[in-house]
Design a protein around this motif. Structure first.
Motif, PDB file in Angstrom:
ATOM      1  N   ALA B 228      32.787  49.423 -12.358  1.00  0.00           N
ATOM      2  CA  ALA B 228      34.017  49.201 -11.593  1.00  0.00           C
ATOM      3  C   ALA B 228      34.666  47.888 -12.020  1.00  0.00           C
ATOM      4  CB  ALA B 228      33.698  49.182 -10.098  1.00  0.00           C
ATOM      5  N   GLY B 229      33.852  46.860 -12.165  1.00  0.00           N
ATOM      6  CA  GLY B 229      34.380  45.553 -12.560  1.00  0.00           C
ATOM      7  C   GLY B 229      34.993  45.598 -13.936  1.00  0.00           C
ATOM      8  N   GLU B 230      34.333  46.289 -14.857  1.00  0.00           N
ATOM      9  CA  GLU B 230      34.844  46.365 -16.228  1.00  0.00           C
ATOM     10  C   GLU B 230      36.181  47.080 -16.271  1.00  0.00           C
ATOM     11  OE1 GLU B 230      31.023  46.225 -19.221  1.00  0.00           O
ATOM     12  OE2 GLU B 230      31.688  48.143 -18.445  1.00  0.00           O
ATOM     13  N   ARG B 231      36.290  48.143 -15.459  1.00  0.00           N
ATOM     14  CA  ARG B 231      37.549  48.873 -15.457  1.00  0.00           C
ATOM     15  C   ARG B 231      38.685  47.997 -14.955  1.00  0.00           C
ATOM     16  NH1 ARG B 231      35.381  53.839 -14.769  1.00  0.00           N
ATOM     17  NH2 ARG B 231      34.886  53.418 -12.615  1.00  0.00           N
ATOM     18  N   LEU B 232      38.384  47.186 -13.939  1.00  0.00           N
ATOM     19  CA  LEU B 232      39.414  46.320 -13.387  1.00  0.00           C
ATOM     20  C   LEU B 232      39.742  45.168 -14.327  1.00  0.00           C
ATOM     21  CD1 LEU B 232      38.481  46.106  -9.608  1.00  0.00           C
ATOM     22  CD2 LEU B 232      40.498  47.142 -10.642  1.00  0.00           C
ATOM     23  N   ALA B 233      38.684  44.538 -14.877  1.00  0.00           N
ATOM     24  CA  ALA B 233      38.909  43.312 -15.648  1.00  0.00           C
ATOM     25  C   ALA B 233      39.055  43.589 -17.135  1.00  0.00           C
ATOM     26  CB  ALA B 233      37.750  42.345 -15.422  1.00  0.00           C
ATOM     27  N   GLY B 234      38.604  44.755 -17.545  1.00  0.00           N
ATOM     28  CA  GLY B 234      38.779  45.114 -18.943  1.00  0.00           C
ATOM     29  C   GLY B 234      37.952  44.290 -19.894  1.00  0.00           C
TER      30      GLY B 234
END
Ligand code: ADP
Ligand code: MG
Lengths: 234, 235
Positions: B228-234
């Motif tokens: 989830a974090g990676e999707r948001l922060a890229g």
């Protein structure tokens, strides 16, 4: 409007640079004046990237000196778009805001993204963008540093014509704001389109530095003439 | 085969029964393990960053020592902590031998080198990629360290999970310094060791399944958070 530029002229006096026992730049003297873009031409390995790092203050000369107008050479007054810009593992907006000091950083970053035509990608992860888009993010990020001189290291080397055009338009806009552009390239067409003056580098030596018209019409050295004919230099 | 399926149903029964004794053991296990991981992370990340970015004499030796210390044998650590904390030992006056505190200390000694050595590697690799760009953007040392920890956060979560795995699975050290006292210092792993030695393999396996489920749950939660974090922060 900004206070009068003080980093210009940028004066390199007999600059040498060695790394790992190898001399990369030899006895290089060059004077970069305010005005139209200065283009640094030369084949791969000529020393263009090293020269830009020295002028930006990331490297120190092993010999000679570099003076930036009446101030010290510094990453605070100049900006550099690297040959391969590093996108931080953050959003596009956060990448541009990173180099901007103060609490209005995000607002200014948004405005810059607008100007490079990337507002719609502001929240996207920067590393997922295409090469051309990343190059525009890097331009906005460098622009946000409010540089007096903007160094560009082959900013269109791996881009298609449309993306190259977009980058050149942005560079033109930045130049129109009174920012001095110093750009390395080995794209002759681009050099003709943008150059005010041309510095020709070969094997770590500055072989010529003349107004663009002079360089393209009547190069003084056989190496530059061969480079203009598209021949491989040895 | 029969033993395994029996153990599995026993594990489900155990988990479903709400047996207060079991939950006490599970609770203490988590408390000890998570405390050791938290302490190791708080100390290991800064030390890892210092080793990654600092240039000082002895740096290479320290890197080798921390890398080697990832493989410290738990029983040896347990023994050393035991000697330090025992009545006649230099730290005996604190009277914490055979308490959960002693177990946290022993596990921290095991997990700290893991977090330090692995985070050093993560931060050093990221620094190699970032250093010129950050300097060019006017970042000073303090800001750069913050940037590396933040931009490396997804890899660093994996580092912390490696430390968690080591602590959750560990029995050799805590059984020595904790003493496996029923209702006080008994954890899942020490209980498993005890039941195995008593010959109650089904109960031991049942506890083993409960432990596995907890480890899988923690890692699953971390994985979901990371995605989830990676999707948001890229990243
Ligand atoms: N840090 C370094 N250490 C050793 N050699 C280097 C280093 N940086 C560049 N060089 C060498 O210096 C020469 C000039 O490199 P560079 O400035 O990148 O050329 P250009 O940008 O004109 O293609 C090359 O031969 C390159 O291999
Ligand atoms: Mg180059």
């Amino acid at each position: 409007m900004r206070a009068p530029t003080t980093s210009l002229p940028l004066v390199l006096d007999r600059v040498g640079f060695s790394a790992g026992g190898v001399e990369i730049l030899h006895d290089l003297s060059l004077r970069i004046e305010p005005g139209a873009p200065t283009i640094i031409l030369g084949p791969n390995g000529a020393g263009k990237s090293v020269l830009l790092r020295l002028c930006h203050g990331l490297l120190s000369p092993s010999g000679g000196s570099i003076r930036a107008g009446n101030v010290a050479v510094s990453t605070e007054r100049t900006a550099l778009v690297f040959q391969r810009p590093v996108m931080l593992r953050r959003s596009v907006l956060a990448n541009v805001a990173y180099g901007i000091v103060g609490k209005h950083a995000r607002g200014r970053a948004s405005a810059l993204l607008e100007r490079v035509g990337l507002s719609h990608l502001a929240r996207r992860p920067a590393r997922k963008l295409s090469g051309g888009e990343q190059q525009r993010v890097a331009l906005a990020r460098a622009w946000g540093r409010n540089p007096e001189i903007l160094f560009l290291d082959e900013p269109t080397a791996s881009l298609d014509p449309a993306a190259t055009r977009a980058v050149e338009d942005i560079v033109g806009e930045i130049a129109a704001q009174g920012v001095k552009i110093v750009m390395a390239t080995h794209d002759l067409g681009q050099a003709r389109r943008l150059a005010g003056d041309v510095a020709f580098l070969h094997k770590g030596r500055l072989l010529e530095h003349t107004p663009a018209a002079t360089f393209f019409d009547a190069p003084r050295t056989p190496q530059a003439a061969a480079f203009l004919r598209g021949e491989l230099l040895t | 085969m029969h033993d395994l399926s029996h153990a599995f149903s026993l594990a489900l029964q155990l988990a479903a029964s709400g047996d207060p004794g079991l939950w006490q053991i599970v609770g203490l296990s988590l408390q000890v393990t998570l405390s050791a991981v938290a302490i190791s992370t708080l100390l290991g990340l800064p030390v890892g960053a210092l080793l990654a970015l600092g240039r000082f004499p002895g740096r290479n030796a320290l890197i080798v020592i921390f890398n080697a210390a990832m493989g410290l044998p738990p029983v040896v650590v347990g023994l050393v902590v035991y000697l330090l904390l025992s009545r006649s030992g230099p730290l005996g006056e604190f009277g914490i031998l055979f308490t959960p505190k002693a177990m946290v200390i022993a596990q921290s000694i095991l997990v700290f080198p893991i977090v330090t050595a692995l985070s050093r590697q993560v931060i050093e690799d990221l620094w190699a990629e970032y250093s010129e760009q950050l300097r060019s953007l006017g970042s000073n040392a303090a800001k750069s360290i913050g940037t590396l920890l933040w931009d490396g956060r997804f890899s660093l979560v994996t580092v912390v999970l490696a430390g968690f795995g080591r602590a959750a699975a560990e029995v050799g050290a805590i059984i020595i310094v904790g003493g496996n006292i029923d209702g006080f210092t008994r954890t899942m792993t020490t209980a498993i060791a005890l039941e195995t030695s008593k010959g109650d393999l089904a109960l031991a396996l049942g506890l083993g399944f409960v432990l596995l489920m907890i480890v899988v749950l923690v890692n699953g939660a971390a994985w979901i958070a990371r995605r989830a974090g990676e999707r948001l922060a890229g990243a």
